[in-house]
Design an enzyme around this catalytic site. Structure first.
Site, PDB file in Angstrom:
ATOM      1  N   CYS A 122       4.342  46.309  72.312  1.00  0.00           N
ATOM      2  CA  CYS A 122       3.904  47.700  72.416  1.00  0.00           C
ATOM      3  C   CYS A 122       3.794  48.076  73.900  1.00  0.00           C
ATOM      4  O   CYS A 122       3.169  47.357  74.674  1.00  0.00           O
ATOM      5  CB  CYS A 122       2.556  47.816  71.730  1.00  0.00           C
ATOM      6  SG  CYS A 122       1.563  49.171  72.318  1.00  0.00           S
ATOM      7  N   GLU A 123       4.406  49.197  74.273  1.00  0.00           N
ATOM      8  CA  GLU A 123       4.390  49.575  75.690  1.00  0.00           C
ATOM      9  C   GLU A 123       3.030  50.112  76.129  1.00  0.00           C
ATOM     10  O   GLU A 123       2.776  50.273  77.312  1.00  0.00           O
ATOM     11  CB  GLU A 123       5.481  50.602  75.999  1.00  0.00           C
ATOM     12  CG  GLU A 123       5.226  51.999  75.487  1.00  0.00           C
ATOM     13  CD  GLU A 123       6.327  52.982  75.880  1.00  0.00           C
ATOM     14  OE1 GLU A 123       7.400  52.544  76.304  1.00  0.00           O
ATOM     15  OE2 GLU A 123       6.083  54.187  75.758  1.00  0.00           O
ATOM     16  N   HIS A 124       2.153  50.405  75.185  1.00  0.00           N
ATOM     17  CA  HIS A 124       0.836  50.924  75.543  1.00  0.00           C
ATOM     18  C   HIS A 124      -0.201  49.832  75.757  1.00  0.00           C
ATOM     19  O   HIS A 124      -1.193  50.051  76.437  1.00  0.00           O
ATOM     20  CB  HIS A 124       0.340  51.894  74.463  1.00  0.00           C
ATOM     21  CG  HIS A 124       1.238  53.073  74.279  1.00  0.00           C
ATOM     22  ND1 HIS A 124       1.832  53.378  73.081  1.00  0.00           N
ATOM     23  CD2 HIS A 124       1.675  53.993  75.161  1.00  0.00           C
ATOM     24  CE1 HIS A 124       2.591  54.450  73.226  1.00  0.00           C
ATOM     25  NE2 HIS A 124       2.515  54.848  74.480  1.00  0.00           N
ATOM     26  N   HIS A 125       0.004  48.682  75.124  1.00  0.00           N
ATOM     27  CA  HIS A 125      -0.979  47.606  75.250  1.00  0.00           C
ATOM     28  C   HIS A 125      -0.376  46.260  75.668  1.00  0.00           C
ATOM     29  O   HIS A 125      -1.107  45.320  75.939  1.00  0.00           O
ATOM     30  CB  HIS A 125      -1.720  47.411  73.919  1.00  0.00           C
ATOM     31  CG  HIS A 125      -2.489  48.620  73.473  1.00  0.00           C
ATOM     32  ND1 HIS A 125      -1.965  49.547  72.604  1.00  0.00           N
ATOM     33  CD2 HIS A 125      -3.729  49.059  73.800  1.00  0.00           C
ATOM     34  CE1 HIS A 125      -2.858  50.503  72.397  1.00  0.00           C
ATOM     35  NE2 HIS A 125      -3.933  50.243  73.110  1.00  0.00           N
ATOM     36  N   GLN A 163       7.677  52.095  68.279  1.00  0.00           N
ATOM     37  CA  GLN A 163       8.560  51.845  67.138  1.00  0.00           C
ATOM     38  C   GLN A 163       9.555  52.978  66.891  1.00  0.00           C
ATOM     39  O   GLN A 163      10.707  52.740  66.528  1.00  0.00           O
ATOM     40  CB  GLN A 163       7.703  51.592  65.892  1.00  0.00           C
ATOM     41  CG  GLN A 163       8.524  51.073  64.718  1.00  0.00           C
ATOM     42  CD  GLN A 163       7.658  50.687  63.549  1.00  0.00           C
ATOM     43  OE1 GLN A 163       6.545  50.190  63.724  1.00  0.00           O
ATOM     44  NE2 GLN A 163       8.150  50.914  62.345  1.00  0.00           N
ATOM     45  N   HIS A 191       1.782  46.104  64.217  1.00  0.00           N
ATOM     46  CA  HIS A 191       1.461  46.235  65.637  1.00  0.00           C
ATOM     47  C   HIS A 191       0.179  45.465  65.899  1.00  0.00           C
ATOM     48  O   HIS A 191      -0.862  45.815  65.349  1.00  0.00           O
ATOM     49  CB  HIS A 191       1.265  47.709  65.995  1.00  0.00           C
ATOM     50  CG  HIS A 191       2.529  48.500  65.869  1.00  0.00           C
ATOM     51  ND1 HIS A 191       3.104  49.151  66.921  1.00  0.00           N
ATOM     52  CD2 HIS A 191       3.345  48.711  64.811  1.00  0.00           C
ATOM     53  CE1 HIS A 191       4.212  49.753  66.520  1.00  0.00           C
ATOM     54  NE2 HIS A 191       4.388  49.502  65.242  1.00  0.00           N
ATOM     55  N   CYS A 193      -1.625  45.505  68.378  1.00  0.00           N
ATOM     56  CA  CYS A 193      -2.661  46.317  69.024  1.00  0.00           C
ATOM     57  C   CYS A 193      -3.489  47.070  67.994  1.00  0.00           C
ATOM     58  O   CYS A 193      -4.584  47.522  68.288  1.00  0.00           O
ATOM     59  CB  CYS A 193      -2.060  47.273  70.052  1.00  0.00           C
ATOM     60  SG  CYS A 193      -0.747  48.295  69.430  1.00  0.00           S
TER      61      CYS A 193
HETATM   62 ZN   LIG Z   1      -0.313  49.513  71.307  1.00  0.00          ZN
END
Ligand SMILES: [Zn+2]
Length: 230
Positions: A122-125, A163, A191, A193
């Site tokens: 995941c690019e956010h976490h 995704q 995910h 995260c």
């Molecule tokens: Zn994430």
């Protein structure tokens, strides 16, 4: 498919969403992976050296003892893993080269490659996304080796991802390579995260789909779903 189109208004807010909202809700801002224009000025060896230094700083700030035998090699190991494995799909040089073959048997039904297991992040976490991709196409006269479908999925998975973008990037690549709009991509993923932090939901999965060309009818979607579930 949830595709939020956001335009950047300033460094902090995008169409009323804050940077925090975007990360927490896993929205994404563009179909292309956001890359700097000079992303490949540095060699892979230089990148690994830099990442190793920076990662040892993170570990140090966390209070870990980097002289410990078990931790000593971690910064180098992480750097190598980032560049050579889990983020190797950022580098266009690693894009699978696809050879096309004539559709000799005149097979004009859908071809489905299902249950392609992939690991992304995941690019956010920066924690794992683990899932299965199902891809399908109807030949426009050319076919590709089955292993290439798998390789295309793996290439785009090996990036910091969301995704929806992964789904689109795989579909676009298939359309370009095969010269047809008649492609479908279904991704079913967990995910970490979501399951290991944040709302800690252990059972939910996210499904994203792309149905292009002739796949965009309920009849074809049902047919495809039947193959996938069989
Ligand atoms: Zn994430």
């Amino acid at each position: 498919m949830k595709t939020e189109t956001l335009t950047k208004t300033n460094g902090h807010a995008l169409n009323g969403f804050t940077i925090e909202d975007i990360g927490d809700d896993h929205l994404f801002t563009s179909l292309d992976t956001p890359m700097k224009p000079n992303a490949f000025d540095m060699s892979n060896e230089e990148k690994k050296e830099r990442i190793s230094i920076l990662f040892s700083e993170i570990m140090d700030v966390l209070g870990l003892d980097l002289t410990d035998d078990s931790l000593k090699g971690t910064p180098d190991r992480v750097a190598k893993m980032y560049i050579e494995e889990i983020f190797s799909g950022l580098d266009p040089k690693n894009k699978p080269k696809v050879a096309l073959f004539d559709n000799k048997y005149q097979y004009n039904q859908m071809l489905v490659e299902k249950d392609i297991t992939f690991y992304s992040n995941c690019e956010h976490h920066f924690v794992p996304i683990i899932g299965k991709a199902h891809v399908a196409y109807v030949s426009s006269g050319k076919v590709i080796g089955l292993s290439k479908l798998n390789r295309i999925v793996q290439y785009y998975a090996k990036r910091p991802q969301v995704q929806e973008r992964l789904t689109q990037q795989i579909a676009n690549e298939l359309k370009t390579v095969l010269g047809t709009e008649d492609v479908a991509v279904i991704i079913d993923a967990k995910h970490l995260c979501v399951s290991s932090r944040g709302v800690k939901d252990n059972t939910s999965a996210t499904v994203t789909t792309y149905y292009g060309g002739i796949f965009n009818t309920s009849e074809k979607i049902n047919e495809l779903q039947n193959y996938i579930n069989s």
